[in-house]
Design an enzyme around this catalytic site. Structure first.
Site, PDB file in Angstrom:
ATOM      1  N   ASP A  61       5.824  -3.237  -2.439  1.00  0.00           N
ATOM      2  CA  ASP A  61       6.861  -2.418  -1.793  1.00  0.00           C
ATOM      3  C   ASP A  61       6.236  -1.546  -0.724  1.00  0.00           C
ATOM      4  O   ASP A  61       5.071  -1.155  -0.838  1.00  0.00           O
ATOM      5  CB  ASP A  61       7.477  -1.443  -2.810  1.00  0.00           C
ATOM      6  CG  ASP A  61       8.574  -2.067  -3.625  1.00  0.00           C
ATOM      7  OD1 ASP A  61       9.065  -3.127  -3.239  1.00  0.00           O
ATOM      8  OD2 ASP A  61       8.927  -1.469  -4.656  1.00  0.00           O
ATOM      9  N   TYR A  63       5.657   2.181   0.761  1.00  0.00           N
ATOM     10  CA  TYR A  63       5.641   3.499   0.126  1.00  0.00           C
ATOM     11  C   TYR A  63       7.049   4.083   0.176  1.00  0.00           C
ATOM     12  O   TYR A  63       7.764   3.943   1.170  1.00  0.00           O
ATOM     13  CB  TYR A  63       4.680   4.428   0.848  1.00  0.00           C
ATOM     14  CG  TYR A  63       3.223   4.023   0.776  1.00  0.00           C
ATOM     15  CD1 TYR A  63       2.574   3.878  -0.450  1.00  0.00           C
ATOM     16  CD2 TYR A  63       2.479   3.808   1.938  1.00  0.00           C
ATOM     17  CE1 TYR A  63       1.234   3.522  -0.512  1.00  0.00           C
ATOM     18  CE2 TYR A  63       1.133   3.456   1.884  1.00  0.00           C
ATOM     19  CZ  TYR A  63       0.520   3.316   0.652  1.00  0.00           C
ATOM     20  OH  TYR A  63      -0.810   2.976   0.592  1.00  0.00           O
ATOM     21  N   PHE A  74       0.054  -0.910   2.493  1.00  0.00           N
ATOM     22  CA  PHE A  74      -1.011   0.021   2.107  1.00  0.00           C
ATOM     23  C   PHE A  74      -1.305   1.090   3.167  1.00  0.00           C
ATOM     24  O   PHE A  74      -2.021   2.038   2.900  1.00  0.00           O
ATOM     25  CB  PHE A  74      -2.311  -0.715   1.747  1.00  0.00           C
ATOM     26  CG  PHE A  74      -2.179  -1.626   0.568  1.00  0.00           C
ATOM     27  CD1 PHE A  74      -2.108  -1.103  -0.717  1.00  0.00           C
ATOM     28  CD2 PHE A  74      -2.109  -2.997   0.729  1.00  0.00           C
ATOM     29  CE1 PHE A  74      -1.980  -1.937  -1.828  1.00  0.00           C
ATOM     30  CE2 PHE A  74      -1.971  -3.842  -0.365  1.00  0.00           C
ATOM     31  CZ  PHE A  74      -1.908  -3.320  -1.644  1.00  0.00           C
ATOM     32  N   HIS A 183      -5.168  -4.655  -8.847  1.00  0.00           N
ATOM     33  CA  HIS A 183      -4.587  -3.813  -7.791  1.00  0.00           C
ATOM     34  C   HIS A 183      -5.427  -2.543  -7.617  1.00  0.00           C
ATOM     35  O   HIS A 183      -6.024  -2.047  -8.577  1.00  0.00           O
ATOM     36  CB  HIS A 183      -3.151  -3.448  -8.183  1.00  0.00           C
ATOM     37  CG  HIS A 183      -2.332  -2.890  -7.069  1.00  0.00           C
ATOM     38  ND1 HIS A 183      -2.379  -1.556  -6.721  1.00  0.00           N
ATOM     39  CD2 HIS A 183      -1.464  -3.489  -6.221  1.00  0.00           C
ATOM     40  CE1 HIS A 183      -1.543  -1.360  -5.706  1.00  0.00           C
ATOM     41  NE2 HIS A 183      -0.973  -2.510  -5.381  1.00  0.00           N
TER      42      HIS A 183
END
Length: 219
Positions: A61, A63, A74, A183
């Site tokens: 997703d 942020y 990211f 992750h």
């Protein structure tokens, strides 16, 4: 999308699900904040051309906090403090290839070198992680992934976390290389993300195929 991806993805934009997805996102913007801003939803495809594509880093997703998302997985804008996952990415970057810790969390310099920073969903409701999953974005970004995997030149796919690794079947075969690890979020980074050396691995795979490496250091 004013990008060389457009002719490769244009059929998706004519599919019935696409109109339904756009209607849903528009309705969400009326209801409250949606991130990233409308003009930045396709930033990853604008900044990383298909012709220059060398690496794909797959997120999930955008942020969902105010002002954070700007269309690159990211990444955050220059004036936004790096979130915890990005801080961990920077820690591994320093440990792996010796880059000094960046002063900004903006990863646009990677994108313009051919690193596609792609989320599987391109929008999210403010404060509600995962709120735009299952609405159609995954079909579109799956198509982006298979289009990337159709390149005859080697592309390195960096899959961080279980959600990203579910896409592995879309890209196996051909000259490509997959780099997979846990992750970088604080919940999982210590389970194998730290020490995984994704940046040096990606460059080694590119050089092996006669492609230029990425300058991962951010100024």
């Amino acid at each position: 999308m004013a990008t060389d991806w457009n002719p490769l993805l244009g059929r998706e934009l004519q599919a019935p699900y696409w109109a339904e997805l756009m209607t849903f996102v528009d309705a969400e913007r009326v209801r409250g904040p949606v991130y990233p801003p409308r003009a930045e939803v396709f930033a990853a495809l604008h900044l990383t051309s298909y012709a220059d594509l060398r690496v794909v880093i797959l997120g999930q997703d955008p942020y969902h906090g105010p002002g954070q998302a700007h269309g690159l997985a990211f990444s955050v804008s220059d004036d936004v403090p790096p979130p915890p996952s990005l801080k961990n990415i920077f820690s591994e970057l320093t440990a792996d290839v010796g880059c000094p810790e960046p002063s900004s969390g903006n990863l646009s310099a990677w994108a313009t070198q051919g690193v596609l920073l792609l989320n599987t969903s391109l929008t999210v409701r403010g404060g509600a992680a995962g709120s735009h999953q299952g609405k159609g974005w995954e079909r579109f970004t799956d198509r982006v992934m298979t289009t990337a995997a159709a390149k005859p030149e080697r592309v390195v796919f960096v899959l961080w976390g279980a959600a990203a690794q579910k896409k592995r079947a879309l890209i196996e075969g051909g000259p490509h290389v997959v780099i997979a690890s846990p992750h970088p979020s604080p919940l999982s980074a210590h389970r194998g993300f730290f020490g995984s050396k994704p940046f040096s691995q990606a460059n080694a795979a590119l050089v092996e195929a006669g492609r230029p490496p990425i300058d991962w250091c951010l100024r």
